[in-house]
Design a protein around this motif. Structure first.
Motif, PDB file in Angstrom:
ATOM      1  N   GLU A   1       1.142  -0.770   0.373  1.00  0.00           N
ATOM      2  CA  GLU A   1      -0.490  -0.167   0.336  1.00  0.00           C
ATOM      3  C   GLU A   1       0.725   0.997  -0.508  1.00  0.00           C
ATOM      4  O   GLU A   1       0.622   2.538  -0.624  1.00  0.00           O
ATOM      5  CB  GLU A   1      -0.684   0.477   1.294  1.00  0.00           C
ATOM      6  CG  GLU A   1      -1.987  -1.300   0.943  1.00  0.00           C
ATOM      7  CD  GLU A   1      -2.831  -0.991   2.356  1.00  0.00           C
ATOM      8  OE1 GLU A   1      -3.871  -1.451   2.332  1.00  0.00           O
ATOM      9  OE2 GLU A   1      -2.298  -0.820   3.069  1.00  0.00           O
TER      10      GLU A   1
ATOM     11  N   ALA B   1       2.212   1.702  -3.509  1.00  0.00           N
ATOM     12  CA  ALA B   1       1.180   2.601  -4.584  1.00  0.00           C
ATOM     13  C   ALA B   1       1.294   3.714  -4.030  1.00  0.00           C
ATOM     14  O   ALA B   1       0.760   4.771  -5.145  1.00  0.00           O
ATOM     15  CB  ALA B   1      -0.186   1.376  -4.160  1.00  0.00           C
TER      16      ALA B   1
ATOM     17  N   GLU C   1      -2.637   0.080  -8.326  1.00  0.00           N
ATOM     18  CA  GLU C   1      -2.270  -1.119  -6.936  1.00  0.00           C
ATOM     19  C   GLU C   1      -1.702  -2.155  -7.406  1.00  0.00           C
ATOM     20  O   GLU C   1      -1.228  -3.001  -7.250  1.00  0.00           O
ATOM     21  CB  GLU C   1      -3.163  -1.604  -6.190  1.00  0.00           C
ATOM     22  CG  GLU C   1      -3.910  -0.490  -5.384  1.00  0.00           C
ATOM     23  CD  GLU C   1      -4.689   0.887  -5.586  1.00  0.00           C
ATOM     24  OE1 GLU C   1      -4.403   1.658  -5.159  1.00  0.00           O
ATOM     25  OE2 GLU C   1      -4.791   1.262  -6.826  1.00  0.00           O
TER      26      GLU C   1
ATOM     27  N   HIS D   1      -8.009  -2.013  -6.547  1.00  0.00           N
ATOM     28  CA  HIS D   1      -7.433  -1.202  -5.832  1.00  0.00           C
ATOM     29  C   HIS D   1      -7.357  -1.780  -3.895  1.00  0.00           C
ATOM     30  O   HIS D   1      -6.625  -1.476  -3.430  1.00  0.00           O
ATOM     31  CB  HIS D   1      -8.528  -0.523  -4.670  1.00  0.00           C
ATOM     32  CG  HIS D   1      -8.489   0.577  -6.713  1.00  0.00           C
ATOM     33  ND1 HIS D   1      -7.791   1.064  -7.635  1.00  0.00           N
ATOM     34  CD2 HIS D   1      -9.593   1.039  -7.296  1.00  0.00           C
ATOM     35  CE1 HIS D   1      -7.918   2.139  -8.171  1.00  0.00           C
ATOM     36  NE2 HIS D   1      -9.472   1.730  -8.528  1.00  0.00           N
ATOM     37  N   ASN D   2      -6.564  -2.960  -4.224  1.00  0.00           N
ATOM     38  CA  ASN D   2      -7.476  -4.357  -2.545  1.00  0.00           C
ATOM     39  C   ASN D   2      -5.832  -4.774  -3.139  1.00  0.00           C
ATOM     40  O   ASN D   2      -5.955  -5.965  -4.021  1.00  0.00           O
ATOM     41  CB  ASN D   2      -8.172  -4.611  -2.406  1.00  0.00           C
ATOM     42  CG  ASN D   2      -8.178  -6.027  -1.135  1.00  0.00           C
ATOM     43  OD1 ASN D   2      -6.726  -5.880  -0.933  1.00  0.00           O
ATOM     44  ND2 ASN D   2      -8.529  -5.927  -0.365  1.00  0.00           N
ATOM     45  N   VAL D   3      -4.906  -4.696  -2.367  1.00  0.00           N
ATOM     46  CA  VAL D   3      -3.428  -5.713  -2.760  1.00  0.00           C
ATOM     47  C   VAL D   3      -3.122  -6.785  -2.267  1.00  0.00           C
ATOM     48  O   VAL D   3      -3.649  -7.661  -3.294  1.00  0.00           O
ATOM     49  CB  VAL D   3      -2.510  -4.824  -2.598  1.00  0.00           C
ATOM     50  CG1 VAL D   3      -1.799  -3.213  -2.644  1.00  0.00           C
ATOM     51  CG2 VAL D   3      -2.315  -4.439  -0.720  1.00  0.00           C
TER      52      VAL D   3
ATOM     53  N   THR E   1     -12.137  -1.064 -10.685  1.00  0.00           N
ATOM     54  CA  THR E   1     -11.142  -0.548 -10.542  1.00  0.00           C
ATOM     55  C   THR E   1     -12.141   0.451 -10.497  1.00  0.00           C
ATOM     56  O   THR E   1     -13.302   0.784 -11.072  1.00  0.00           O
ATOM     57  CB  THR E   1     -10.231  -0.684 -10.602  1.00  0.00           C
ATOM     58  OG1 THR E   1     -10.484   0.227 -12.716  1.00  0.00           O
ATOM     59  CG2 THR E   1      -9.248  -1.471 -10.862  1.00  0.00           C
TER      60      THR E   1
END
Length: 284
Positions: free
Chosen positions: A11, A14, A41, A214-216, A240
């Motif tokens: 994060e 990113a 991400e 957007h969630n690694v 996204t």
């Protein structure tokens, strides 16, 4: 599965990519900001954790290949490569200017770390399939990662490639669709709806997943599932937001290519830098 520390580190990476991308575009005053910000991400996961590469030897035979078929999102990739040491951060100041090695669309002959010239939408997946097939024929273990835009998925060549790619069963190939629901001149559903993308790819014979782009942690886990699926090409659909993290672009309909002022860039960067400092304190 990533540890909590690894998630925070990705994060943080990113955020660094977002900040450098905004600065890079800010030097120019215009550019493809929407689609660049929506893949940040993914870039953080691939270049921060997953891919094999050597910044000191960009043409290393053992590297994994990254093909940004939606080549107009190059500014985010350039920022990532600079942060990883492929070239100086200062080079970002030359984006799309005369004599630059960072053109608006990715060019393998100009930029260290760019594996394939792209920007003519629809072509990147065909090239990625060819590279992955070549690695299979040569008995190599390299992976190939391809990023498609959702507007790009209206191109007929994408589905010709999808048909062949599904039949070729290339388990060293992972395609990502940046499904931000917008294209150059509006919303996908208002122009040419794509329907159930995951089901479409599955019908073409691909191992198909959908995640929050957007969630690694979700991105990373999906990549691991894809790699464990043998005998199938894989696609991961990333849900996204176009312009994600940019205060003057996120949520705007026509944010594919924009003009902006130095003040707008500074205002967009400020909250990102504050969040970055919080991440750094958490990791200290």
């Amino acid at each position: 599965m990533l540890t909590e520390k690894e998630i925070r580190e990705l994060e943080k990476f990113a955020l660094e990519i977002r900040i450098q991308t905004l600065k890079e575009l800010g030097y120019l005053g215009f550019g493809h900001i929407g689609g660049a910000m929506s893949i940040v991400e993914l870039l953080a996961v691939l270049y921060g954790k997953e891919m094999r590469y050597d910044p000191k030897n960009p043409k290393w035979d053992g590297r994994d290949w990254f093909i940004l078929s939606k080549g107009h999102a190059g500014p985010a990739l350039y920022a990532t490569l600079a942060l990883k040491g492929f070239f100086s951060i200062d080079l970002l100041k030359t984006l799309n200017q005369g004599g630059t090695n960072l053109p608006s669309h990715c060019d393998r002959n100009k930029t260290p770390g760019i594996d394939m010239s792209t920007g003519s939408l629809g072509q990147g997946i065909s090239m990625g399939i060819g590279v992955a097939l070549g690695f299979k024929m040569d008995g190599k273990s390299n992976y190939v990662y391809v990023v498609l835009g959702d507007g790009e998925c209206q191109e007929g060549q994408v589905w010709e490639a999808a048909l062949y790619g599904g039949n070729a069963k290339l388990d060293n190939l992972i395609v990502f669709v940046d499904y931000n629901k917008q294209q150059l001149d509006g919303y996908i559903d208002d122009i040419n709806p794509l329907g159930d993308l995951r089901e479409k790819w599955e019908v073409f014979g691909w191992h198909s997943q959908e995640v929050d782009g957007h969630n690694v942690a979700e991105i990373y886990d999906a990549i691991q599932k894809a790699k464990k699926t043998k005998g199938k090409s894989s696609v991961i659909i990333l849900h996204t937001i176009k312009g994600k993290g940019c205060s003057f672009a996120e949520g705007i309909e026509l944010n594919h290519h924009m003009k902006f002022t130095e003040e707008q860039i500074e205002q967009a960067i400020k909250p990102l830098e504050e969040e970055l400092r919080r991440k750094e304190r958490d990791l200290a």
